[in-house]
Write a protein that holds these residues in place. Structure first.
Motif, PDB file in Angstrom:
ATOM      1  N   LEU A  44       5.975   9.170   1.895  1.00 23.82           N
ATOM      2  CA  LEU A  44       6.172  10.391   2.663  1.00 23.82           C
ATOM      3  C   LEU A  44       6.813  10.113   4.015  1.00 23.82           C
ATOM      4  O   LEU A  44       7.737  10.817   4.442  1.00 23.82           O
ATOM      5  N   PHE A  45       6.350   9.071   4.704  1.00 17.19           N
ATOM      6  CA  PHE A  45       6.805   8.801   6.065  1.00 17.19           C
ATOM      7  C   PHE A  45       7.887   7.722   6.141  1.00 17.19           C
ATOM      8  O   PHE A  45       8.488   7.527   7.192  1.00 17.19           O
ATOM      9  N   GLY A  46       8.122   7.000   5.057  1.00 19.53           N
ATOM     10  CA  GLY A  46       9.008   5.852   5.114  1.00 19.53           C
ATOM     11  C   GLY A  46      10.477   6.212   5.092  1.00 19.53           C
ATOM     12  O   GLY A  46      10.870   7.348   4.815  1.00 19.53           O
ATOM     13  N   HIS A  47      11.321   5.212   5.365  1.00 22.07           N
ATOM     14  CA  HIS A  47      12.771   5.382   5.405  1.00 22.07           C
ATOM     15  C   HIS A  47      13.475   4.446   4.431  1.00 22.07           C
ATOM     16  O   HIS A  47      14.619   4.070   4.634  1.00 22.07           O
ATOM     17  N   THR A  48      12.747   4.060   3.375  1.00 25.26           N
ATOM     18  CA  THR A  48      13.344   3.269   2.304  1.00 25.26           C
ATOM     19  C   THR A  48      13.755   4.205   1.170  1.00 25.26           C
ATOM     20  O   THR A  48      13.000   5.110   0.805  1.00 25.26           O
ATOM     21  N   GLY A  49      14.935   3.974   0.615  1.00 21.30           N
ATOM     22  CA  GLY A  49      15.405   4.806  -0.481  1.00 21.30           C
ATOM     23  C   GLY A  49      14.533   4.668  -1.714  1.00 21.30           C
ATOM     24  O   GLY A  49      13.867   3.657  -1.920  1.00 21.30           O
ATOM     25  N   SER A  50      14.537   5.698  -2.541  1.00 19.17           N
ATOM     26  CA  SER A  50      13.792   5.680  -3.801  1.00 19.17           C
ATOM     27  C   SER A  50      14.753   5.389  -4.938  1.00 19.17           C
ATOM     28  O   SER A  50      15.550   6.253  -5.322  1.00 19.17           O
ATOM     29  N   PRO A  51      14.704   4.182  -5.496  1.00 15.95           N
ATOM     30  CA  PRO A  51      15.654   3.824  -6.552  1.00 15.95           C
ATOM     31  C   PRO A  51      15.393   4.525  -7.880  1.00 15.95           C
ATOM     32  O   PRO A  51      16.235   4.534  -8.754  1.00 15.95           O
ATOM     33  N   ARG A  52      14.196   5.099  -8.016  1.00 15.64           N
ATOM     34  CA  ARG A  52      13.855   5.777  -9.263  1.00 15.64           C
ATOM     35  C   ARG A  52      12.739   6.778  -8.990  1.00 15.64           C
ATOM     36  O   ARG A  52      12.070   6.725  -7.965  1.00 15.64           O
ATOM     37  N   ARG A  53      12.536   7.706  -9.919  1.00 14.20           N
ATOM     38  CA  ARG A  53      11.555   8.769  -9.722  1.00 14.20           C
ATOM     39  C   ARG A  53      10.134   8.242  -9.599  1.00 14.20           C
ATOM     40  O   ARG A  53       9.298   8.845  -8.923  1.00 14.20           O
ATOM     41  N   ASN A  54       9.817   7.146 -10.280  1.00 10.32           N
ATOM     42  CA  ASN A  54       8.457   6.625 -10.250  1.00 10.32           C
ATOM     43  C   ASN A  54       8.322   5.464  -9.279  1.00 10.32           C
ATOM     44  O   ASN A  54       7.443   4.606  -9.426  1.00 10.32           O
ATOM     45  N   ALA A  55       9.192   5.428  -8.251  1.00  8.50           N
ATOM     46  CA  ALA A  55       9.222   4.288  -7.335  1.00  8.50           C
ATOM     47  C   ALA A  55       7.914   4.081  -6.602  1.00  8.50           C
ATOM     48  O   ALA A  55       7.634   2.974  -6.128  1.00  8.50           O
ATOM     49  N   ALA A  56       7.085   5.126  -6.462  1.00  8.52           N
ATOM     50  CA  ALA A  56       5.841   5.000  -5.700  1.00  8.52           C
ATOM     51  C   ALA A  56       4.702   4.395  -6.516  1.00  8.52           C
ATOM     52  O   ALA A  56       3.613   4.169  -5.978  1.00  8.52           O
ATOM     53  N   ARG A  57       4.911   4.118  -7.791  1.00  7.66           N
ATOM     54  CA  ARG A  57       3.853   3.507  -8.599  1.00  7.66           C
ATOM     55  C   ARG A  57       3.583   2.089  -8.129  1.00  7.66           C
ATOM     56  O   ARG A  57       4.490   1.373  -7.690  1.00  7.66           O
ATOM     57  N   ALA A  58       2.333   1.669  -8.232  1.00 11.69           N
ATOM     58  CA  ALA A  58       1.923   0.374  -7.679  1.00 11.69           C
ATOM     59  C   ALA A  58       2.689  -0.788  -8.310  1.00 11.69           C
ATOM     60  O   ALA A  58       3.152  -1.689  -7.608  1.00 11.69           O
ATOM     61  N   GLU A  59       2.828  -0.774  -9.632  1.00 11.03           N
ATOM     62  CA  GLU A  59       3.488  -1.909 -10.287  1.00 11.03           C
ATOM     63  C   GLU A  59       4.981  -1.955  -9.951  1.00 11.03           C
ATOM     64  O   GLU A  59       5.572  -3.043  -9.855  1.00 11.03           O
ATOM     65  N   VAL A  60       5.600  -0.795  -9.753  1.00 11.77           N
ATOM     66  CA  VAL A  60       7.007  -0.759  -9.351  1.00 11.77           C
ATOM     67  C   VAL A  60       7.159  -1.283  -7.919  1.00 11.77           C
ATOM     68  O   VAL A  60       8.090  -2.031  -7.616  1.00 11.77           O
ATOM     69  N   ASN A  61       6.238  -0.907  -7.047  1.00 12.26           N
ATOM     70  CA  ASN A  61       6.271  -1.415  -5.682  1.00 12.26           C
ATOM     71  C   ASN A  61       6.079  -2.929  -5.634  1.00 12.26           C
ATOM     72  O   ASN A  61       6.650  -3.609  -4.788  1.00 12.26           O
ATOM     73  N   LEU A 114      -3.698  -2.920  -3.496  1.00 14.96           N
ATOM     74  CA  LEU A 114      -3.388  -2.965  -4.923  1.00 14.96           C
ATOM     75  C   LEU A 114      -1.985  -3.519  -5.145  1.00 14.96           C
ATOM     76  O   LEU A 114      -1.773  -4.392  -5.997  1.00 14.96           O
ATOM     77  N   VAL A 115      -1.018  -3.041  -4.366  1.00 16.13           N
ATOM     78  CA  VAL A 115       0.364  -3.524  -4.493  1.00 16.13           C
ATOM     79  C   VAL A 115       0.432  -5.013  -4.158  1.00 16.13           C
ATOM     80  O   VAL A 115       1.095  -5.792  -4.853  1.00 16.13           O
ATOM     81  N   ALA A 116      -0.274  -5.415  -3.093  1.00 15.29           N
ATOM     82  CA  ALA A 116      -0.262  -6.825  -2.683  1.00 15.29           C
ATOM     83  C   ALA A 116      -0.854  -7.719  -3.767  1.00 15.29           C
ATOM     84  O   ALA A 116      -0.348  -8.817  -4.040  1.00 15.29           O
ATOM     85  N   LEU A 117      -1.929  -7.272  -4.389  1.00 18.82           N
ATOM     86  CA  LEU A 117      -2.543  -8.047  -5.464  1.00 18.82           C
ATOM     87  C   LEU A 117      -1.581  -8.225  -6.629  1.00 18.82           C
ATOM     88  O   LEU A 117      -1.411  -9.334  -7.159  1.00 18.82           O
ATOM     89  N   LEU A 118      -0.929  -7.129  -7.043  1.00 17.82           N
ATOM     90  CA  LEU A 118       0.003  -7.204  -8.168  1.00 17.82           C
ATOM     91  C   LEU A 118       1.207  -8.079  -7.835  1.00 17.82           C
ATOM     92  O   LEU A 118       1.704  -8.821  -8.693  1.00 17.82           O
TER      93      LEU A 118
END
Length: 352
Positions: free
Chosen positions: A101-118, A144-148
């Motif tokens: 919501l607050f970031g300035h990184t582009g979204s390469p795909r619709r599900n970019a916010a999923r943990a495994e994609v991150n 969770l993202v860091a662990l994955l």
């Protein structure tokens, strides 16, 4: 994402403007953030925003970079008050994950916010920057993202710090049965419905957050606070920044779609599709510090005890009287606890 051979064009529906929330030196916004720079990296066609602060004078020579992963829907700016204290122990980098919501990184795909994609995004990001050994910090869903990511690229993570991480806890047989049936159905059907209503629900949800920041004492007194009282400990500068970010977000409620995706991803990981994360918890090898506040209303003591039972070799630091927002609410105490743990592990390693 894969490290090589892919371009990641930005989703054209995702406005990543808002240059007012980026500064060549964040000291322009507040003296307490002096020396922290906004930078933009082109990652195979996707613009990636990050915060960077060089190691402070007196930092250990050759210290690894501290890589900070923010909570769900936030951005690297969530760590602004923590970057300075941590820079005493090495260079600090805090990227914006895609789809926030607050970031300035582009979204390469619709599900970019999923943990495994991150997590795969971080693998590409660290490759691009040449980060071969980092102290990795993950906060809330960032844990969770860091662990994955650690499981994906274990050689790049020298130490792992999980602050109030969104990880699976114990479940009864009845709870498992509910989540594998009705819960799974809700996670499949709910997000598309919520996304369709964002133009109506989004501004209302953001207005609630703005009211909490404007009247934190009232929210805590009424028991409506979700930070465990940490909202009262935020610096005035951080409160003002969050207020500005929420006001900016009201003009683009579609970006809340990433928050819906992230929430569904975290919920699935904790309650439905738990096995991949449970496997990663058991498999990762870097020394790990679990940081937790004993008033955290989001991650309960039961979850923390469950994690420590699974990994008794991990270290646990409990911040008494703190809630879910440890790095931002008590940044000096957080940095000091991490530094003491790093020193202890260097000493143990040298003895071994």
């Amino acid at each position: 994402m894969h490290d090589r051979g892919r371009n990641y064009p930005r989703d054209d529906g995702d406005d990543i403007s808002g240059a007012a929330m980026r500064y060549p030196d964040w000291g322009e916004r507040s003296p307490r953030w002096a020396g922290i720079r906004s930078e933009t990296l082109d990652l195979r066609g996707t613009p990636v925003h990050l915060l960077r602060k060089p190691a402070a004078p007196g930092a250990p020579p050759g210290a690894p970079v501290h890589l900070l992963i923010h909570p769900m829907a936030g951005s690297g700016t969530a760590w602004l008050d923590t970057v300075g204290p941590l820079s005493a122990y090495g260079t600090v980098i805090a990227p914006d994950l895609p789809g926030t919501l607050f970031g300035h990184t582009g979204s390469p795909r619709r599900n970019a916010a999923r943990a495994e994609v991150n997590a795969r995004f971080l693998r590409a990001f660290t490759s691009e920057l040449g980060l071969e050994r980092v102290v990795l910090h993950g906060w809330s869903m960032g844990g969770l993202v860091a662990l994955l990511f650690t499981d994906l690229a274990p050689r790049r993570v020298e130490r792992l710090v999980l602050a109030a991480p969104t990880l699976p806890g114990p479940m009864t047989a009845a709870e498992r049965a509910w989540w594998q049936t009705l819960g799974r159905l809700a996670l499949l059907a709910g997000p598309p419905i919520v996304r369709g209503l964002l133009s109506v629900l989004g501004p209302k949800a953001l207005a609630v957050k703005l009211d909490a920041l404007a009247n934190p004492e009232a929210w805590v007194a009424r028991g409506r606070d979700s930070t465990g009282g940490d909202i009262l400990r935020l610096s005035p500068e951080m409160t003002a920044l969050l207020t500005d970010q929420l006001k900016e977000a009201r003009s683009r409620p579609r970006r809340l779609s990433g928050a819906v995706t992230a929430f569904a991803s975290a919920s699935s990981t904790m309650f439905v599709n738990r096995r991949p994360v449970e496997t990663a918890i058991g498999r990762i090898s870097p020394p790990t510090l679990l940081a937790w506040g004993d008033r955290d209303p989001v991650i309960s003591r039961v979850v923390i005890d469950h994690l420590m039972t699974q990994r008794p070799d991990w270290d646990l630091h409990v911040f008494e009287g703190a809630g879910h927002v440890i790095p931002a609410a008590i940044p000096d105490a957080y940095a000091e606890a991490v530094a003491a743990w790093l020193t202890e592990h260097r000493t143990v390693g040298s003895r071994g």
